[in-house]
Write an enzyme that holds these catalytic residues in place. Sequence first.
Site, short mmCIF file in Angstrom:
data_model
loop_
_atom_site.label_atom_id
_atom_site.label_comp_id
_atom_site.label_asym_id
_atom_site.label_seq_id
_atom_site.Cartn_x
_atom_site.Cartn_y
_atom_site.Cartn_z
N GLU A 1 -3.56 8.70 -1.76
CA GLU A 1 -2.72 7.49 -1.73
C GLU A 1 -2.01 7.23 -3.06
OE1 GLU A 1 -5.82 4.68 -0.35
OE2 GLU A 1 -4.92 4.93 1.63
N TRP B 1 0.86 -1.19 0.00
CA TRP B 1 0.00 0.00 0.00
C TRP B 1 0.89 1.23 0.00
CZ3 TRP B 1 -4.71 -0.77 -1.38
CH2 TRP B 1 -5.65 0.25 -1.30
N ASP C 1 -0.01 11.15 -0.27
CA ASP C 1 -1.10 12.12 -0.11
C ASP C 1 -2.37 11.42 0.31
OD1 ASP C 1 -1.55 10.81 -2.52
OD2 ASP C 1 -2.28 12.59 -3.55
#
EC number: 3.2.1.3
Length: 549
Positions: A264, A198, A261
Amino acid sequence: MARQKMFYNKLLGMLSVGFGFAWALENITIYEFDFGKGILDQSYGGVFSNNGPSQVQLRDAVLMNGTVVYDSNGAWDSSALEEWLQGQKKVSIEKIFENIGPSAVYPSISPGVVIASPSQTHPDYFYQWIRDSALTINSIVSHSAGPAIETLLQYLNVSFHLQRSNNTLGAGIGYTNDTVALGDPKWNVDNTAFTEDWGRPQNDGPALRSIAILKIIDYIKQSGTDLGAKYPFQSTADIFDDIVRWDLRFIIDHWNSSGFDLWEEVNGMHFFTLLVQLSAVDKSLSYFNASERSSPFVEELRQTRRDISKFLVDPANGFINGKYNYIVGTPMIADTLRSGLDISTLLAANTVHDAPSASHLPFDINDPAVLNTLHHLMLHMRSIYPINDSSKNATGIALGRYPEDVYDGYGFGEGNPWVLATCTASTTLYQLIYRHISEQHDLVVPMNNDCSNAFWSELVFSNLTTLGNDEGYLILEFNTPAFNQTIQKIFQLADSFLVKLKAHVGTDGELSEQFNKYTGFMQGAQHLTWSYTSFWDAYQIRQEVLQSL
């Protein structure tokens, strides 16, 4: 020539407005700086000349997608909108609480967990994000007359345990004094770590959580709530020391480190992240002052507040750029990959400046850079989203995240308008109105020609002639006819964004993440908590405006 303050009472000419009548131009102040000639000099040809009636007007907007917003005489057709707003508010609050555990609708959600969306496939948003959860809880505390205290305590309990849980970034607090693990943005709904790849870290989460929890602390104090012994905190001091302090330590240690940010997507330094970090630190200092608690931690917070403030406003860092008259969301990709325009800048301003007590922080709602960001977002997105084609220039439109967006809610293709972006535009304008009315402030309109008055000249007034390169301002004094009619115009502009949203919401009130830029139908993650929260925010500040009028 020294600064002059000139009052024009019963000035020659009338100010014609787009509401079917005109009022005398009285109690209007013009601040003038170093002009070589007075602005009433015919040879200067300034905004208010003595060559006849002034033609400065409030812009008129009539139709938007076939829906009457207000007619050419300024009569606001509000009955249908008011009815829809009431119904949509009820649906939004119901759906927000359905998305918080324990939930009768989604029983697998642990108590205190706020899911982003119940959607588990195409796309899978069935997780808790630190950011989304904090923004939701912040709205619940802010808008509820008597927020469900058990929900708030359960959220605090979740926050306490997540901070002490290991994740892919590192060990939780208690295992180490390093706070780096607090930058993990996403967790499973049972409070276990999400371990897949992620965009990590995301440095806004701890700040937003601090802001929400500080507001919970205030509510607990004001309501006299007894915390009991059920949770690992028995006092508001415990809540601060055991949860908020660690998030603040994360900010102190990592505010100047790169992170992803809020969308993502981009790893760098971001306006949204920095401004909410500044707010969290500032609110914590207010907490120490109000509670009369002393701590060596306070000086670290003060220094961090100074450092972030300086970093944000320093032109060298690119958030304010001489090439633009709007805020640049992520400077490192401006000019190369993107324009720098991003709805997140308005989200940050609204989150941080939700009360007059924050007016000392930079980028307040009435800052020309904030208002011009809205103007430029409208300018770009009016043309890239076909559903906006029939909208008049001075009416609200469907807004997305940023003009270059390609995420369509399922994958990558063409970006769409977002519910939260469109609602944020309304919230910004309602906040602007509320600030001026509640504090009885004059309206200050920049009159120079460096583009700092783009919001006013393009969206509010027509024929607003600039006054050259010097810093001149048009002052509409509080509660004068000029002030009141301009406020009405801004209110109508704010409402027109919600009118636009209304046209694309089904009868059941379901709010997804996005709505298709061609068809207008909802798409992406269904029942997005952030969409419902953003609508509730817009609705609530609108109600506060109406009550203050």
